[in-house]
Write a protein that holds these residues in place. Structure first.
Motif, PDB file in Angstrom:
ATOM      1  N   THR A   1       0.836  -1.200   0.000  1.00 15.21           N
ATOM      2  CA  THR A   1       0.000   0.000   0.000  1.00 15.21           C
ATOM      3  C   THR A   1       0.871   1.249   0.000  1.00 15.21           C
ATOM      4  OG1 THR A   1      -1.768  -1.185   1.126  1.00 15.21           O
ATOM      5  CG2 THR A   1      -1.838   1.213   1.234  1.00 15.21           C
ATOM      6  N   SER A   2       1.938   1.234   0.778  1.00 16.59           N
ATOM      7  CA  SER A   2       2.852   2.369   0.833  1.00 16.59           C
ATOM      8  C   SER A   2       3.492   2.623  -0.534  1.00 16.59           C
ATOM      9  CB  SER A   2       3.935   2.116   1.881  1.00 16.59           C
ATOM     10  OG  SER A   2       4.876   3.156   1.891  1.00 16.59           O
ATOM     11  N   GLU A   3       3.891   1.558  -1.220  1.00 13.94           N
ATOM     12  CA  GLU A   3       4.505   1.706  -2.544  1.00 13.94           C
ATOM     13  C   GLU A   3       3.497   2.257  -3.558  1.00 13.94           C
ATOM     14  OE1 GLU A   3       7.856  -1.814  -2.495  1.00 13.94           O
ATOM     15  OE2 GLU A   3       5.751  -2.374  -2.742  1.00 13.94           O
ATOM     16  N   LYS A   4       2.252   1.773  -3.498  1.00 17.08           N
ATOM     17  CA  LYS A   4       1.215   2.284  -4.400  1.00 17.08           C
ATOM     18  C   LYS A   4       0.973   3.767  -4.133  1.00 17.08           C
ATOM     19  CE  LYS A   4      -1.136  -2.103  -5.012  1.00 17.08           C
ATOM     20  NZ  LYS A   4      -2.345  -2.892  -4.754  1.00 17.08           N
ATOM     21  N   LEU A   5       0.945   4.123  -2.875  1.00 15.77           N
ATOM     22  CA  LEU A   5       0.734   5.519  -2.506  1.00 15.77           C
ATOM     23  C   LEU A   5       1.882   6.390  -2.992  1.00 15.77           C
ATOM     24  CD1 LEU A   5      -1.087   7.523  -1.151  1.00 15.77           C
ATOM     25  CD2 LEU A   5      -0.144   6.834   1.039  1.00 15.77           C
ATOM     26  N   LYS A   6       3.102   5.913  -2.846  1.00 16.64           N
ATOM     27  CA  LYS A   6       4.259   6.664  -3.336  1.00 16.64           C
ATOM     28  C   LYS A   6       4.194   6.850  -4.849  1.00 16.64           C
ATOM     29  CE  LYS A   6       7.342   5.273   0.372  1.00 16.64           C
ATOM     30  NZ  LYS A   6       8.488   4.430   0.747  1.00 16.64           N
ATOM     31  N   MET A   7       3.710   5.851  -5.558  1.00 15.45           N
ATOM     32  CA  MET A   7       3.584   5.961  -7.013  1.00 15.45           C
ATOM     33  C   MET A   7       2.488   6.959  -7.384  1.00 15.45           C
ATOM     34  SD  MET A   7       4.287   2.091  -8.247  1.00 15.45           S
ATOM     35  CE  MET A   7       4.757   2.476  -9.922  1.00 15.45           C
ATOM     36  N   LEU A   8       1.399   6.968  -6.629  1.00 12.92           N
ATOM     37  CA  LEU A   8       0.348   7.961  -6.873  1.00 12.92           C
ATOM     38  C   LEU A   8       0.901   9.371  -6.696  1.00 12.92           C
ATOM     39  CD1 LEU A   8      -2.669   6.266  -5.064  1.00 12.92           C
ATOM     40  CD2 LEU A   8      -2.487   6.759  -7.518  1.00 12.92           C
ATOM     41  N   LEU A   9       1.667   9.563  -5.646  1.00 11.05           N
ATOM     42  CA  LEU A   9       2.250  10.879  -5.388  1.00 11.05           C
ATOM     43  C   LEU A   9       3.271  11.236  -6.465  1.00 11.05           C
ATOM     44  CD1 LEU A   9       2.580  10.583  -1.504  1.00 11.05           C
ATOM     45  CD2 LEU A   9       0.823  11.821  -2.801  1.00 11.05           C
ATOM     46  N   ALA A  10       4.028  10.253  -6.919  1.00 14.40           N
ATOM     47  CA  ALA A  10       5.013  10.500  -7.973  1.00 14.40           C
ATOM     48  C   ALA A  10       4.334  10.821  -9.308  1.00 14.40           C
ATOM     49  CB  ALA A  10       5.925   9.283  -8.139  1.00 14.40           C
TER      50      ALA A  10
END
Length: 102
Positions: free
Chosen positions: A4-13
């Motif tokens: 979930t953290s990685e998906k969130l980081k990708m959304l922010l990126a």
């Protein structure tokens, strides 16, 4: 499989802000920030599902953008703007704000 953290980081990126993600997922901005930084390692199931849904939505939109760009199209999804990943993510966030009813 991404966390979930990685998906969130990708959304922010992709160009979305924590405020936009919060609005789209109905999760507080503070919780979004804690998940993104890893300070909230085990988010609630509702948060996981909401972030997964937004991640899927943005990925689908970015695939459309990439497909249109490969075909030489310069606009996307009714937005009169250049086709770029971050530009489309911003437009996606703007659409969400327009969809909110009174």
């Amino acid at each position: 499989m991404l966390s979930t953290s990685e998906k969130l980081k990708m959304l922010l990126a992709s160009g979305l802000t924590t405020v936009e993600v919060a609005r789209e997922t109905d999760i507080t901005q503070a919780t979004i920030s804690r998940i993104a930084t890893g300070k909230h390692a085990e988010p609630r199931e509702r948060s996981v599902r909401a972030i997964d849904a937004l991640y899927t939505k943005v990925c689908a939109q970015l695939l459309v953008v990439a497909d249109l760009a490969s075909q030489g199209d310069t606009t996307c999804c009714g937005h009169n703007e250049s086709v770029t990943s971050s530009g489309h993510a911003q437009a996606l966030g703007n659409d969400a704000a327009k969809d909110d009813g009174p």
